[in-house]
Structures are given as C-alpha cells and as structure tokens.
Design a protein around this motif. Structure first.
Motif, PDB file in Angstrom:
ATOM      1  N   SER A 213     -10.097   1.918  -0.765  1.00  0.00           N
ATOM      2  CA  SER A 213     -10.251   0.709  -0.805  1.00  0.00           C
ATOM      3  C   SER A 213     -10.940   0.000   0.321  1.00  0.00           C
ATOM      4  O   SER A 213     -11.749  -1.086   0.244  1.00  0.00           O
TER       5      SER A 213
ATOM      6  N   GLY B   8      -8.674  -2.431  -5.541  1.00  0.00           N
ATOM      7  CA  GLY B   8      -7.784  -1.103  -6.047  1.00  0.00           C
ATOM      8  C   GLY B   8      -8.548  -0.008  -6.046  1.00  0.00           C
ATOM      9  O   GLY B   8      -9.796   0.107  -5.409  1.00  0.00           O
TER      10      GLY B   8
ATOM     11  N   TRP C 240      -0.293  -7.032  -3.282  1.00  0.00           N
ATOM     12  CA  TRP C 240      -1.366  -6.356  -3.333  1.00  0.00           C
ATOM     13  C   TRP C 240      -1.140  -5.010  -2.662  1.00  0.00           C
ATOM     14  O   TRP C 240      -0.078  -4.596  -2.636  1.00  0.00           O
TER      15      TRP C 240
ATOM     16  N   ARG D 297      -6.089   6.623  -0.772  1.00  0.00           N
ATOM     17  CA  ARG D 297      -6.148   5.421  -1.437  1.00  0.00           C
ATOM     18  C   ARG D 297      -6.761   4.240  -0.381  1.00  0.00           C
ATOM     19  O   ARG D 297      -7.855   3.575  -0.872  1.00  0.00           O
TER      20      ARG D 297
ATOM     21  N   THR E 201      -2.984   0.220  -7.362  1.00  0.00           N
ATOM     22  CA  THR E 201      -4.167   0.766  -7.877  1.00  0.00           C
ATOM     23  C   THR E 201      -5.219  -0.442  -8.674  1.00  0.00           C
ATOM     24  O   THR E 201      -6.316  -0.255  -8.764  1.00  0.00           O
ATOM     25  N   ARG E 202      -4.507  -1.525  -9.066  1.00  0.00           N
ATOM     26  CA  ARG E 202      -5.271  -2.347  -9.621  1.00  0.00           C
ATOM     27  C   ARG E 202      -5.764  -3.526  -8.755  1.00  0.00           C
ATOM     28  O   ARG E 202      -5.033  -4.044  -8.045  1.00  0.00           O
ATOM     29  N   SER E 203      -7.115  -4.018  -8.890  1.00  0.00           N
ATOM     30  CA  SER E 203      -7.582  -4.900  -7.946  1.00  0.00           C
ATOM     31  C   SER E 203      -7.120  -6.149  -8.545  1.00  0.00           C
ATOM     32  O   SER E 203      -6.726  -6.510  -9.602  1.00  0.00           O
TER      33      SER E 203
ATOM     34  N   TYR F 264       0.767  -1.259  -0.005  1.00  0.00           N
ATOM     35  CA  TYR F 264       0.086   0.078   0.079  1.00  0.00           C
ATOM     36  C   TYR F 264       0.978   1.324   0.008  1.00  0.00           C
ATOM     37  O   TYR F 264       0.606   2.097  -0.594  1.00  0.00           O
TER      38      TYR F 264
END
Ligand SMILES: *Cc1c(COP(=O)(O)O)cnc(C)c1O
Length: 396
Positions: free
Chosen positions: A261, A367, A334, A257, A337-339, A205
């Motif tokens: 999330s 994300g 993980w 962010r 920004t992308r899941s 993160y």
C-alpha cells in the motif's frame, strides 16, 4: 452420568501434541478452579493467571503480547475499538482538576470525548498547534497530566516532533500519549521516542480486512499498567476472543500489506501532486511535504493513506465526481484490502489552528487491488472533476 449431565459437563481431551501455529479462540467468562483454596486465592495469581474472562483469555493475551513486542511496551491492553482505546487511556489517567492538552489535529471523536465527557467530569481541556512546540510549551500548567498527540494528524497529516513534545511534557510533569493508527507499530514506535503510552485502532491496518473493531493501549512503564487495567476492569470493558483471533490472523500479513500500500500510495501521490485538478497532496512520505524531514527521521515507513485538497473553485464538484468511481469504494475507516475514499471536512474539527483550504478534502486508502485499474479509476474521478468545472464555467 445421565444424558442431561453429559450434555453439560465437558470432558477434557488431551491437548499435548497438538501444536498449531495459530492460537485457538478461547471463549470463556467463567474459569474454574481445581479446589476451594485455589478459588479463594485467585486474586494472588497475578497478571499471568486467569480468573475471569473479562480479565483476559489465552487468545486476547497472545495478541496483547504480540503488540507489546512490536510497540516495545511493558504491557498492552485490548479494548473493543480504537476510539475506546483513546477514551479509556485518557479516562484512566486524568482526573477532575487536572488539565489535558490535545493536538488540534487528533482523531475527531477523541476531541469530542475530551470536550463533552472529560470536561463534564471536571477536566480542563485545551488544544495546541501540533506544528508549533512553543505553543505546546506555553500551555503546559502545573496541573497538566496528559499531552495527547497523533502523528501524522488525522486527515491533514501534520507530522509532530514527538521526541521534543515528550521532553516538554515530561519537563512539565505530564505524560505523553500517541494515537499511532496511521503508522501502525511497524512504521512508528512512539514508546521508543519518549511517549508513555500509545494507542492503535487495530480496526484499520493491523486487522486489515474491514471486518472487525478492536483497539489497544500499550504502556512503556509497568507502573502505568495498573491504573489502566483497573479502569478497564471497573468499567467492565472486555475484548472478544473472536475479534482478537481475527486481528491475530490479520497481523501476520501486516508487513507485506503495508509495504504494498505504501509503494502504490507513493506512486499515486507523485502523480497527483502534479495534477491540475488537485490543490495539495498531503502525504508525509512525499519529499515536498512540509513534515517530510521529521517523517524521515522518526518513521520506518508510510502507510497507504493520504489526503487530497481542492481549490474553492473545484470543491463543489468533488461530491458529484465521486459517483464516477467504480473500484474505489466510498466509506469511512481505512487500512483494509479494498481501496476507499472518504470526503472529509476539516474546519469544524479545529480549535486553535486555521484550515485555510476548501472545507472538503478527500481521504484515500490504497488497498490491494491491481494498481493500473485503481489508477484508471482515479483518472475517471479527475476527468469528472474537470468535466463538471468546465460545464459550470461555461454556464456562467
Ligand atoms: C479510526 C481511528 C480511530 C478509531 O478506531 P475505531 O476502531 O474505528 O474506533 C482512532 N484513531 C485514529 C487515528 C483513527 O483513524
């Protein structure tokens, strides 16, 4: 001067009056000194001075300072990855003849490092059940030097009573270390709960964009800084200023962010817990989750990473159903920004606790994509699960 010399000798331009918001990328191995006496006494410059690139640049120290504030730490050290942070922290503090206790649910490479490398170097390695503090208490020995925790546990999300674990460790004369990657220093501050040191995989993160590997070790007591600093130097482990600069940039947006999330993950988990294709949804922020009371007490928020479990009957269909996903990417790590989804087995990574569910879980990282489109994708996966299991039942 000749052109050849001018090519090499860099003129210093004025930097006063140049005051950008961000810190520059200071690349450097060699640092030069004004005269011979300054060079001779470079060892006396202390922690704030610069002597060689390996021991810090303004870029890496800026990130270390920022992390120290967030962790409420005396010192922070950057290392090239999150796993390096875990391994180096243990390596620096534990020696032959001593005993290391690890929560059974720690990040699997950390258990591998302890079992393969620290054991080989004469450290006795043992695991405890993170949800049973009597188990921890009964395993503390006079030679126990370090108790290593991760809360919530990797993949299976067991929340630990960290203040109680710290008390048990300290009563036994041991240190408590916590891998805080899931929560980040914004959502959990282990050093304020009694931990002596905390590690972060900044890769996840904190950097936030899946394009850099970096880790940090932060200590509460300045006394602990010396052995860690010395071990990092002797092993020749440096953190790249370019990587530190990427993490400094990512850190600026960490708060927004994470908040996004977490909110989306909460809504997904609430729907998934009721879904017939899902056995359990493991997410500490869910009211129904077993560790929720401890989570409420100690954490300031959740991140957007949770795990889904499946019944034995549905488990064989998870892998093929993943291929129906269009927006969630399949991949490790993980916090970007992308899941992401990653199928994770559990049983092989447990020593003293039993994993009773099917040995395939799905770790999900939410994300920053459009929430409705992401849920549509999740529904595509769930529909595929149903389709494959119905077809399998019909064929029987
Ligand atoms: C990913 C992860 C790490 C390792 O981080 P890297 O930078 O990929 O080495 C360590 N601990 C936890 C809990 C993680 O999830």
């Amino acid at each position: 001067m000749s052109d050849l010399t001018d090519c090499v000798v860099t003129p210093r331009v004025a930097t006063d009056g140049f005051d950008p918001l961000g810190v520059g990328v200071h690349r450097g191995s060699t640092i030069v000194f004004s005269d011979a006496a300054a060079y001779a006494s470079r060892g006396e410059r202390g922690d704030k001075g610069y002597s060689y690139g390996l021991y810090g640049t303004p870029t890496t120290r800026t990130l270390e300072e920022k992390l120290s504030r967030l962790e409420q730490a005396a010192r922070t050290f950057l290392v090239p990855s999150g796993q390096a942070a875990n391994a180096i922290a243990a390596m620096a503090l534990v020696e032959a003849g001593q005993h290391l206790l690890l929560a059974d649910t720690v990040y699997p490479p950390m258990r591998d490092f302890a079992l393969n490398d620290l054991s080989r170097l004469g450290v006795s390695v043992e695991f405890f059940d993170p949800t049973d503090l009597d188990d921890l208490k009964s395993k503390i020995r006079p030679e126990t030097r370090l108790v290593w925790c991760e809360s919530p546990g990797s993949t299976t999300m067991e929340v630990m009573d960290l203040p109680a674990a710290a008390e048990i460790a300290h009563e036994g004369g041991a240190l408590l270390g916590v891998d805080n990657t899931w929560a980040t220093p914004l959502n959990l501050k282990p050093l304020t709960l009694g931990a002596d040191l905390v590690t972060e995989a900044l890769t996840k993160y904190v950097s936030g964009h899946s394009d850099v590997l970096l880790g940090s070790i932060s200590v509460r007591d300045p006394e602990l800084a010396s052995p860690i600093k010395a071990a990092i130097g002797r092993m020749g482990i440096g953190a790249s200023p370019d990587d530190a600069s990427l993490v400094l940039r990512g850190l600026e947006t960490l708060g927004v962010r994470l908040r996004h999330s977490e909110a989306v993950a909460r809504r997904f988990c609430e729907r998934l817990t009721k879904h017939p294709m899902i056995d359990k949804t493991l997410f500490p922020a869910l009211q129904s989750f077993s560790g929720h009371a401890l989570f409420q007490r100690d954490f300031l928020g959740a991140s957007g990473v949770f795990t889904l479990t499946f019944t034995e009957e549905l488990a064989p269909h998870v892998w093929p159903a993943l291929d129906r996903l269009r927006l969630f990417a399949i991949g490790a790590s993980w916090g970007g920004t992308r899941s992401l989804v990653a199928p994770m087995p559990v049983r092989g990574n447990r020593s003293v606790t039993q994993w009773s569910g099917a040995d395939i879980t799905l770790r999900i990282s939410i994300g920053l994509e459009d929430e409705a489109e992401l849920w549509e994708d999740m529904e595509r996966f769930l529909a595929a699960l149903e389709e494959f299991s119905t077809a399998a039942n019909a064929a029987q």
